[in-house]
Design a protein around this motif. Sequence first.
Motif, mmCIF file in Angstrom:
data_model
loop_
_atom_site.group_PDB
_atom_site.id
_atom_site.type_symbol
_atom_site.label_atom_id
_atom_site.label_comp_id
_atom_site.label_asym_id
_atom_site.label_seq_id
_atom_site.Cartn_x
_atom_site.Cartn_y
_atom_site.Cartn_z
ATOM 1 N N GLN A 39 0.817 -1.208 0.000
ATOM 2 C CA GLN A 39 0.000 0.000 0.000
ATOM 3 C C GLN A 39 0.855 1.264 0.000
ATOM 4 O OE1 GLN A 39 -2.579 -0.593 3.385
ATOM 5 N NE2 GLN A 39 -4.067 -1.803 2.192
ATOM 6 N N ALA A 40 2.082 1.139 0.534
ATOM 7 C CA ALA A 40 3.011 2.277 0.518
ATOM 8 C C ALA A 40 3.781 2.371 -0.791
ATOM 9 C CB ALA A 40 3.981 2.163 1.697
ATOM 10 N N GLY A 41 3.495 1.463 -1.714
ATOM 11 C CA GLY A 41 4.165 1.505 -3.017
ATOM 12 C C GLY A 41 5.482 0.782 -3.067
ATOM 13 N N ILE A 42 5.731 -0.144 -2.102
ATOM 14 C CA ILE A 42 6.976 -0.914 -2.047
ATOM 15 C C ILE A 42 6.654 -2.375 -2.338
ATOM 16 C CG2 ILE A 42 8.942 -1.603 -0.615
ATOM 17 C CD1 ILE A 42 8.379 0.892 1.112
ATOM 18 N N CYS A 43 7.327 -2.964 -3.309
ATOM 19 C CA CYS A 43 7.078 -4.362 -3.667
ATOM 20 C C CYS A 43 8.387 -5.148 -3.672
ATOM 21 C CB CYS A 43 6.404 -4.463 -5.038
ATOM 22 S SG CYS A 43 4.705 -3.837 -5.033
#
Length: 518
Positions: free
Chosen positions: A334-338
């Motif tokens: 959700q924070a844009g970290i994968c």
Amino acid sequence: MNDPVAWSGDIIELQGVTRRFPGVVALEAVDLAIRRGEVHVLVGQNGAGKSTLVKLLCGIHPVSEGHILYEGAPFAPRTTLESMRAGIRVVHQELNLLPFLSVAENVFFEHLPRRFGLVDLRRLHQRTEEALLEVGLSVSPRTRVEELGVAQMQLVEIAKALTGQSKVLILDEPTATLTPREIGRLFEILRRLRARGVTIIYISHRLQEVFDIGDRITVLRNGRKIETLRTSEARVPQIVKLMVGKEMGEEYPFRPEVSQGAEVLRVDDLRHRGSPHPVSFSVRAGELLGVAGLVGAGRTETMRALFGADPRPSGRIFRNGREVHIRRPRDAVQAGICLLTEDRKAQGVILDMPCYANVTLTNLARVSRGGLLQAAAERSSTQSLVEDLSIKTPSIHQLVRNLSGGNQQKLVIAKWLFRQAEVLIFDEPTRGIDVGARYEIYMLLWRLAEQGKGIIIVSSDLPEIMGVCHRILVFSNGRVTGEVQRSEFSQEKILSLAYQEFLRSPAGAAYSAAAPAV
């Protein structure tokens, strides 16, 4: 078991061997002779038929047409046990260890030492220590396999294969997660086995090591044998052209024109479970940050803690200057970290679901309306990514289990691209990927950088991260021992930083004394 030097002719001969699967011809009319006591290398792109050939030899799949001769006699193993009893041992690309058993129990699972009918634990652990020292792995024999990293598991697999007397040893991508020193140790072992008359079938996408260890090279393409060459007479560009059917550009593209923007990720004093050392670093938009280090240096553990996959006792994480609280992977996404994990089979894909379901699972809202999945949108999005990444599959409806290892890896990349993350962590992104697909992935990384993504690449392949990254963080024994800018890149400098803390430890001192120079 018979003496491995008893047979003097070609130990394995394939005569017109074909293997078909539903909708796919994996091998077609392959003729191949493998000599006793040679290191015979198999190379080819993902889907070329290398792993299928190995599975025919070790009894996982039967031959559809043609014949296999083993020591001059017809050979058609129906089970892996039958193949093992014939003297064929395999270290598969996909690890086959029992996670809830100890290292010792895995290494000697098939021949546990016994005393008075009971397992002799003292002798078991002693023999395991000797086997682990042989491959350069410093862990307790009592450690449960599930507690190890992928590279450590790879060394356990190799130790297991070496414990029995074998006539043929098959290694499928054995060095994918190993450092140069561990590779050097493995090659010393293989040379000793070759001198004893053991035949080694070696599969690798790292072409340079093919020339370091191989006697002959067979190139497969699209299920067919293209050519067999003496290693002494072959050259890398020649092999690449035979593999892909065309000339290739430079192996590691670097694009200095891609500009870096503002900081997209900052990590302050992060500690992963089991490490007393805090780690801090940052990544900018458009930057490719490499992470190097030895097996067990803490690279993967740090990235998993950052992603929320493992607990972190301390540390703060900032996205675009604002602190985010990550307690589980969902928070990171959700924070844009994968995170693209190093173990795709266990953590990257759902093997018994089709390609399209694996890709869109990371962001179902993009292909839903009113809470209902839109099948057309789901399939269209997947088909576009499959074509963009050159994923070889008969259909997006194909079960992921039926794809080659390299194509499974590219599917993991596809699912995170579908999520449209801003920070992408690639842990061993090209492990098990052929030279042609590697280049495509490198160019994809640069396309992402151009879009302003922040990219972290954890890799055991030093030429790879030196070839594509702007700068490199070096981990040693759980801490960052250095940061190397592109203008200062050299394997010597990176390795000296990687060994800095490790060699000060008791385990490191023992490892250094036992390991051959590389």
